[in-house]
Design an enzyme around this catalytic site. Structure first.
Site, PDB file in Angstrom:
ATOM      1  N   ASN A 121       0.826  -1.205   0.000  1.00  0.00           N
ATOM      2  CA  ASN A 121       0.000   0.000   0.000  1.00  0.00           C
ATOM      3  C   ASN A 121       0.864   1.259   0.000  1.00  0.00           C
ATOM      4  OD1 ASN A 121      -1.886   1.978   0.293  1.00  0.00           O
ATOM      5  ND2 ASN A 121      -2.850   1.149   2.110  1.00  0.00           N
ATOM      6  N   ASP A 122       1.391   1.610   1.158  1.00  0.00           N
ATOM      7  CA  ASP A 122       2.133   2.868   1.269  1.00  0.00           C
ATOM      8  C   ASP A 122       3.281   2.985   0.273  1.00  0.00           C
ATOM      9  OD1 ASP A 122       0.536   3.791   3.301  1.00  0.00           O
ATOM     10  OD2 ASP A 122       1.750   2.860   4.866  1.00  0.00           O
ATOM     11  N   VAL A 123       3.909   1.859  -0.045  1.00  0.00           N
ATOM     12  CA  VAL A 123       5.083   1.906  -0.920  1.00  0.00           C
ATOM     13  C   VAL A 123       4.720   2.218  -2.367  1.00  0.00           C
ATOM     14  CG1 VAL A 123       6.400   0.346   0.533  1.00  0.00           C
ATOM     15  CG2 VAL A 123       5.060  -0.584  -1.343  1.00  0.00           C
TER      16      VAL A 123
END
Lengths: 465, 103
Positions: free
Chosen positions: A394-396
């Site tokens: 997700n965040d990456v």
């Protein structure tokens, strides 16, 4: 019995073999030979220790028994552990190194004659300093790793535990450790030695509780480093070259890994250590949560998109590990390859719960390692790829890291997933990742959300291909 | 004046840090997990100290407070040595290259 000089040379040999063991890891082909060098180095070190003591009395039998008991437990764990649980395993093993260092230091403190360090109450000053540093770092490694283990296992909540005055308290305790070591060296009091151990256990515990679950890659690497310094401290006490070399190797290895992990998150080491990340207050999070349109699809749509693609890039993350979807994923990729579609994998440095975690999982699922690429190697390829298949990450992938200076993850290197012609995002819900922020990628025109369990969705897509 | 042997050990230590620095940077990122498990295993060479501690008792009384800690440390380090090397081997065995004959 062999002479001290001869055994010192053998210890040096085993130290060199340990260097070769790490050197082997520069490529998967040489790595197996490297591991063999490591085992050889260990056998030499243990054998030489027996020979240099030369005391094959009844105690020797007990040593063998304890090695056998410990060894079979270790071997059993090594064969049983699922690859998804590697972070827990490594954290657990770190705690054992730390505790072993503490025990050796206690033993040396109680019976310094056996180690040639003087008499109880009159231990050589240098040795006492080395011993207390080794014991203190060992104790910190132990209690810190236990907390990391509990957090990774989910026995303890992964969210950071913070309280008022936390940093001040930690600073006071750290300073007091130095004071205690100083007093211990000037008084040789055994009470102070026990207090030193207790305080060190405490600080290890306090240092790790404020660090959130997503920062575990840094914590594990850091504890890896600590376990090395603890070993080196004991190595100085025992005047043992093999231990000193190994301690230095492991210490710098862990430090480098922590650095790589911090860089992967664009955060300073101290920022991670001081903790509290991911605990951004919920109020702001909810307030900014506006309803934006999202395109969602099913396995059929996903299969259609991929069938018509000529190249697909897979972006795995921790969610894939949680759902145990790596095997299903590989089956899907096999089907794609049969249709002459080029498939590669893109791994972010902090994907997963420890450095290299995703690579091991993919290797377990028989994905050839030359199809797996690091961020820098593959990031330019997204623009030319037809489909990006994001599974459990997700965040990456969040483009906000490049566009919004206000974002907590601004500046973090991310995978340029949004440059793909279309993006398939397998996720259970729209909930934000560990950074606690919305992912802009969800709302892009070319993104198709696949709301499902990663494993089930992948299996269904394979059926539809 | 003779140089204190401590200085020699310190030299070994410092140089090993540099060796470690360069060797670890050359480790490929895909093998970082095996790197951690193997460093775990080799740092358990601390078993050397544990064995000395365990054998510090005399043959009449093998167990005393000091040696018991030694024996416990032997068991802990042995878990790590066997567990660490074996799990590393298990992981490394999984890293395979693309098969040539298959597409």
């Amino acid at each position: 019995m062999i002479t001290a000089n001869l055994s010192a040379i053998f210890y040096l040999v085993s130290g060199v073999l340990f260097i070769l063991a790490l050197r082997g890891l520069s490529s998967p082909e040489t790595s197996r030979k490297g591991n063999f060098f490591g085992i050889l180095g260990m056998i030499i070190a243990v054998t030489v220790t027996f020979l240099s003591i030369g005391n094959f009395s009844s105690g020797f039998i007990y040593v063998l028994i304890f090695i056998l008991v410990g060894g079979s437990i270790g071997a059993f764990i090594a064969y049983k552990i699922p690859m998804t649980a590697m972070p827990e395993l490594v954290a657990g093993f770190h705690s054992l190194v730390g505790l072993a260092a503490v025990f050796v230091a206690i033993s040396a403190f109680l019976n310094p004659e056996a180690f040639n360090l003087g008499n109880p109450g009159n231990i050589k000053l240098g040795s006492l300093i080395e011993m207390s540093i080794g014991a203190a770092v060992g104790a910190i490694t132990f209690s810190g790793s236990v907390i990391a283990f509990l957090k990774l296992q989910g026995i303890m909540s992964g969210s950071p535990i913070t309280f008022k005055g936390q940093h001040a308290l930690n600073a006071i305790i750290l300073i007091s450790i130095f004071v205690i070591i100083y007093l211990l060296c000037s008084t040789q009091s055994s009470n102070l030695f026990w207090i030193l151990l207790a305080v060190s256990f405490l600080i290890g515990f306090l240092l790790i509780i404020p660090i959130g679950g997503a920062d575990m890659p840094v914590v594990i690497s850091m504890l890896n480093s600590y376990s090395g310094w603890a070993a080196a401290g004991i190595g100085f006490t025992l005047e043992n070259t093999a231990l000193i070399i190994t301690g230095a190797l492991v210490g710098s290895s862990g430090a480098i890994l922590s650095y790589i992990m911090c860089k992967g998150m664009n955060r300073s080491f101290f920022n991670v250590i001081l903790g509290g990340f991911g605990a951004t207050d919920d109020k702001t999070k909810n307030a900014s949560k506006e309803q934006r349109p999202v395109k969602s699809g099913n396995a059929d749509d996903a299969a259609f998109l991929m069938k018509n693609a000529s190249s697909v890039i897979i972006v795995p993350g921790y969610g894939m590990a949680v759902a145990q979807a790596q095997h299903a994923l590989r089956e899907m990729v096999d089907t794609l390859k049969k249709n002459d579609i080029k498939v590669s994998y893109a791994i972010h440095p902090v994907a997963g719960r420890m450095p290299g975690h995703m690579n091991v999982l993919l290797a377990e699922a028989n994905v050839p390692y030359d199809e797996v690429f690091e961020l820098e190697e593959i990031n330019n390829d997204f623009a030319n790829a037809d489909v990006a298949f994001v599974i459990g990450a997700n965040d990456v992938t969040n483009p906000v890291a490049k566009t919004d200076p206000q974002s907590p993850i601004y500046g973090m290197p991310v995978l340029d997933v949004e440059k793909c012609k279309s993006v398939l995002f397998v996720k259970r819900s729209l909930s934000p990742g560990y950074a606690g922020i919305d992912n802009d990628l969800f709302y892009k025109e070319n993104t198709l959300m696949l709301f499902a369990d990663a494993k089930k969705m992948t299996e269904e897509i394979t059926k539809n291909l | 004046m003779e140089i204190d042997p401590l200085i020699f050990r310190l030299s070994i230590f410092i140089l090993s840090i540099f060796v470690g620095y360069y060797v670890v940077w050359s480790v490929t990122p895909s093998l970082h997990t095996p790197l951690m498990s193997v460093t775990n295993a080799i740092s358990s060479v601390i078993i050397v100290g544990a064995i000395i501690a365990g054998l510090s008792g005399n043959s009449d009384a093998v167990f005393n407070t000091s040696s018991i800690f030694g024996f416990l440390a032997i068991a802990l380090a042995a878990i790590n040595i066997f567990g660490g090397f074996l799990v590393t081997q298990r992981m490394l065995a999984m890293y395979k290259k693309k098969k040539k004959e298959k597409k």
